[in-house]
Design a protein around this motif. Sequence first.
Motif, PDB file in Angstrom:
ATOM      1  N   PRO A   1      33.749  46.113  42.673  1.00 14.12           N
ATOM      2  CA  PRO A   1      35.166  46.200  42.311  1.00 14.12           C
ATOM      3  C   PRO A   1      36.047  45.947  43.530  1.00 14.12           C
ATOM      4  CG  PRO A   1      33.933  48.081  41.448  1.00 14.12           C
ATOM      5  CD  PRO A   1      33.021  47.363  42.392  1.00 14.12           C
ATOM      6  N   PHE A   2      37.259  45.459  43.276  1.00 14.08           N
ATOM      7  CA  PHE A   2      38.133  45.055  44.362  1.00 14.08           C
ATOM      8  C   PHE A   2      38.542  46.231  45.239  1.00 14.08           C
ATOM      9  CE2 PHE A   2      42.169  42.561  45.637  1.00 14.08           C
ATOM     10  CZ  PHE A   2      41.469  41.917  46.646  1.00 14.08           C
ATOM     11  N   ASP A   3      38.746  47.400  44.634  1.00 15.10           N
ATOM     12  CA  ASP A   3      39.158  48.545  45.452  1.00 15.10           C
ATOM     13  C   ASP A   3      38.073  48.920  46.444  1.00 15.10           C
ATOM     14  OD1 ASP A   3      37.394  49.509  43.536  1.00 15.10           O
ATOM     15  OD2 ASP A   3      38.539  51.332  43.124  1.00 15.10           O
ATOM     16  N   ARG A   4      36.804  48.749  46.051  1.00 14.76           N
ATOM     17  CA  ARG A   4      35.708  49.058  46.965  1.00 14.76           C
ATOM     18  C   ARG A   4      35.601  48.002  48.057  1.00 14.76           C
ATOM     19  NH1 ARG A   4      34.143  53.834  47.450  1.00 14.76           N
ATOM     20  NH2 ARG A   4      33.947  54.050  45.201  1.00 14.76           N
ATOM     21  N   VAL A   5      35.828  46.738  47.686  1.00 12.79           N
ATOM     22  CA  VAL A   5      35.808  45.655  48.671  1.00 12.79           C
ATOM     23  C   VAL A   5      36.841  45.923  49.763  1.00 12.79           C
ATOM     24  CG1 VAL A   5      36.306  43.203  49.032  1.00 12.79           C
ATOM     25  CG2 VAL A   5      34.952  43.923  47.057  1.00 12.79           C
TER      26      VAL A   5
ATOM     27  N   LEU B   1      45.581  50.017  49.092  1.00 13.92           N
ATOM     28  CA  LEU B   1      45.093  48.892  49.889  1.00 13.92           C
ATOM     29  C   LEU B   1      45.363  47.546  49.220  1.00 13.92           C
ATOM     30  CD1 LEU B   1      41.680  50.322  51.153  1.00 13.92           C
ATOM     31  CD2 LEU B   1      43.807  50.070  52.446  1.00 13.92           C
ATOM     32  N   GLU B   2      45.346  47.517  47.891  1.00  9.64           N
ATOM     33  CA  GLU B   2      45.563  46.249  47.195  1.00  9.64           C
ATOM     34  C   GLU B   2      46.959  45.703  47.473  1.00  9.64           C
ATOM     35  OE1 GLU B   2      44.311  44.282  42.936  1.00  9.64           O
ATOM     36  OE2 GLU B   2      44.472  46.447  43.130  1.00  9.64           O
ATOM     37  N   LEU B   3      47.946  46.587  47.576  1.00 15.71           N
ATOM     38  CA  LEU B   3      49.302  46.148  47.909  1.00 15.71           C
ATOM     39  C   LEU B   3      49.335  45.566  49.318  1.00 15.71           C
ATOM     40  CD1 LEU B   3      51.384  49.160  46.510  1.00 15.71           C
ATOM     41  CD2 LEU B   3      51.055  46.922  45.444  1.00 15.71           C
ATOM     42  N   ARG B   4      48.700  46.243  50.246  1.00 16.51           N
ATOM     43  CA  ARG B   4      48.699  45.767  51.636  1.00 16.51           C
ATOM     44  C   ARG B   4      47.933  44.440  51.768  1.00 16.51           C
ATOM     45  NH1 ARG B   4      49.688  49.525  55.812  1.00 16.51           N
ATOM     46  NH2 ARG B   4      50.473  51.515  55.055  1.00 16.51           N
ATOM     47  N   TRP B   5      46.830  44.321  51.013  1.00 11.69           N
ATOM     48  CA  TRP B   5      46.065  43.076  51.085  1.00 11.69           C
ATOM     49  C   TRP B   5      46.902  41.906  50.568  1.00 11.69           C
ATOM     50  CZ3 TRP B   5      41.897  41.335  53.402  1.00 11.69           C
ATOM     51  CH2 TRP B   5      41.391  40.103  53.012  1.00 11.69           C
TER      52      TRP B   5
ATOM     53  N   ALA C   1      30.744  45.961  50.843  1.00 11.63           N
ATOM     54  CA  ALA C   1      31.082  45.560  49.479  1.00 11.63           C
ATOM     55  C   ALA C   1      31.785  44.213  49.476  1.00 11.63           C
ATOM     56  CB  ALA C   1      31.962  46.619  48.825  1.00 11.63           C
ATOM     57  N   GLU C   2      31.336  43.326  48.602  1.00 13.87           N
ATOM     58  CA  GLU C   2      31.980  42.041  48.382  1.00 13.87           C
ATOM     59  C   GLU C   2      31.932  41.750  46.881  1.00 13.87           C
ATOM     60  OE1 GLU C   2      33.461  40.539  50.738  1.00 13.87           O
ATOM     61  OE2 GLU C   2      32.446  41.057  52.613  1.00 13.87           O
ATOM     62  N   GLY C   3      32.896  40.998  46.407  1.00 21.92           N
ATOM     63  CA  GLY C   3      32.863  40.571  45.011  1.00 21.92           C
ATOM     64  C   GLY C   3      32.059  39.298  44.888  1.00 21.92           C
ATOM     65  N   THR C   4      30.798  39.330  45.305  1.00 22.12           N
ATOM     66  CA  THR C   4      29.999  38.113  45.441  1.00 22.12           C
ATOM     67  C   THR C   4      29.594  37.553  44.082  1.00 22.12           C
ATOM     68  OG1 THR C   4      29.179  38.780  47.600  1.00 22.12           O
ATOM     69  CG2 THR C   4      27.893  37.137  46.410  1.00 22.12           C
TER      70      THR C   4
END
Length: 730
Positions: A491-495, A201-205, A534-537
Amino acid sequence: MHLRDGAPWRCAKPQVNSLFNVLKNSILYRIISHLCAVVCIVSCASEAPEVPARSAAFTETYRAGLDLLERHRLPAAERAFRRCVALDPAAYEGHWQLGRLRLLQGRIDEGVEGLARALELNERLDSARELMLETFLGRGRESLEGGQYAQAQAYFARALAVDPDGYEPLYQSAVAAVWQRDYARADSLLRYAVGQYPDALELRWNLREVSRAMDRDEAEVPEAYRFPAKGEPAEAPNGRFREMGSELGVDKLDGGRSSAWADFDGDGDLDLAVLGHPDLAYYRNDLTRFSEQTGAVGLLLPSGGIGTQIADYDNDGDADLYITRDGWFGGGANVLFANDGVGYFSDVTERANVGDTGSGFCAAFADYDRDGWVDIYVANGTGATGDSTNVLYRNLGDGTFVDVAGVAGVAHRGQSLSAAWGDFDADADADLYVCNFTEPNVLYRNEGDGSFADITNASGTGADHIDGFITFVLDYDNDGQLDIFVGNWSPFDRVLADRAEGRSTSARDRPALYRNRGDGTFEDVAQEAGIARAEGTMSGVPADVDNDGWIDLYLGNGGPQMGRRDPDVLYHNRGDGTFSDVTDALGLGHVGKSHGVTFADYDRDGDVDLYVPSGGAQPGDHWHNAFYRNEGFGNDWLAFQLEGQQSNRDGIGARVEVRCGERVQMREVASGYSFGNSSSLEAHFGLADCARAEQVAVRWPSGIADVFSDVPVNRRWKITEGQSLLEEMP
């Protein structure tokens, strides 16, 4: 004699472990860690392949080199391995050990040259290939963090040459290209990477963000490359924000931290104090633009800090500034700047006795003992360089403070990153909520005698099911009770997983919204409210952005990784207990690393505008701060500036209630919360289509109540405690 591929440390590495402590924060740490792991795996594995027999002289010299290396006599070990190469240039072992030893010494190019030669002589030496790859990636990451983007790209290109299809070489190369704004290259790399790793997902984001940077319509991106997202877009209110940080002169470039709004110079409009990493800046509001006046007003703070909190601590009618210094960035005393009334500041920290040297993250003001002077609670939760015991500075009313946290029962010691005051039980004194990262939060009830009681368990507000990062209070459902929001840093993967699924995929990675039941207990309604995602708040602030009479939530998100680009979120309050994400529809959704976000009506047009400090801790991870001007939603409004007489001058802790028809809204004036930021202390109310407010009531910390009837709307009013008089502000 047969030599095993990885014998140099023979799986016993006491000397190497001591070296780890020295190099722990350097790129060499990554290299050595990988090296030792490879060595131990290869040298201790019973199935390690045997290598060809070598001459007696070679074997003796090689063993001597290994012994010297184990005793950390590096120059002597290097001489031994160089002799091995001279004795048998075609033996890969000598080149292999020389390469690793030179990497250990920080001689990267020479080390890589040795590894490459060893690989030429033994193509099966995968450990050399892996170590070369990690070396290039490690050096590239270090260069990226340092802002040397071209150099980082060069290292990642070398990593790609070693592993053309590897996830990390492809991803890091794309990240470096984005930082160089070479979007065409980033687009090409990411499309290829998505083809190789379609589930990442990180690549697609990142591909989504690159497409936006290239002004490419999403329909132009083939389905196979799009970021998947379930759910229909929410219906958004009719209005919009416009980013104009550069136009207004407040697009500060740094590792953004916090911000605070106040009329520091007494000219009737709101000025802006911004704390970055490391510089503090002061922007004077000149109506059509801001002018940077930091040095001219005496706000010199070269060592920087974390939180920026404002309050009139000495009740002289102007806004003073308190800076929490430590956080993650090294030791130092907090700083109190006193305002002389026309916007010039003096450092009065020592005289005031508020220079706490703990690991200060944020602070919050309240008059907890109702003596007419604001007190300061400091959250010291990082434990980075100082004491992590929280501090309560009681204001003695003579310009000085004394720490009474121990006596009051609030000397909490934990990972406190945020704190917020609020009268949760409506008994006219300030209670305290402390937000801890990776530990249960704490709710302290003010007993009214200078002491506090821990009622966390009884109230149900521990939030031990999440990793709380920031907190603030609000009355989101207009029932007259203060509720509590706790932002979770995920964590970003969870976001990304939650965004793709359109729902929460982890019980721990979500915020908490504690609805006040009014009986001393709270219930977490985040799931029912539609914000359990989930957010990296790292920051957040409540405000009625569309003036419809319901408090909305803005969350500033991000994370320390160079490739992490979180979008901020605006949750719009539907007025039925639920929220919807309308970020993109309103022109918001700043992507980056947002910290001390704040709201203020800087242009006095009746709606709240948004300031977003942005940036990371690394020199290469600096961003321009953003400023979003509210273009309006067509609804009515009211704003109140309070002036205490028996209560503290700012009216911090006062409750303002506005009745319009059947709806009653309540705001409690607060300063310092979330990431140590301070929105304007004016009490702002959206009224939808209410033509006149039937009643406005102010209940001051002193116990005095001022009540007004039939108040005209779309105006700013000044209310002075005990005078029962509304004064219209220009």
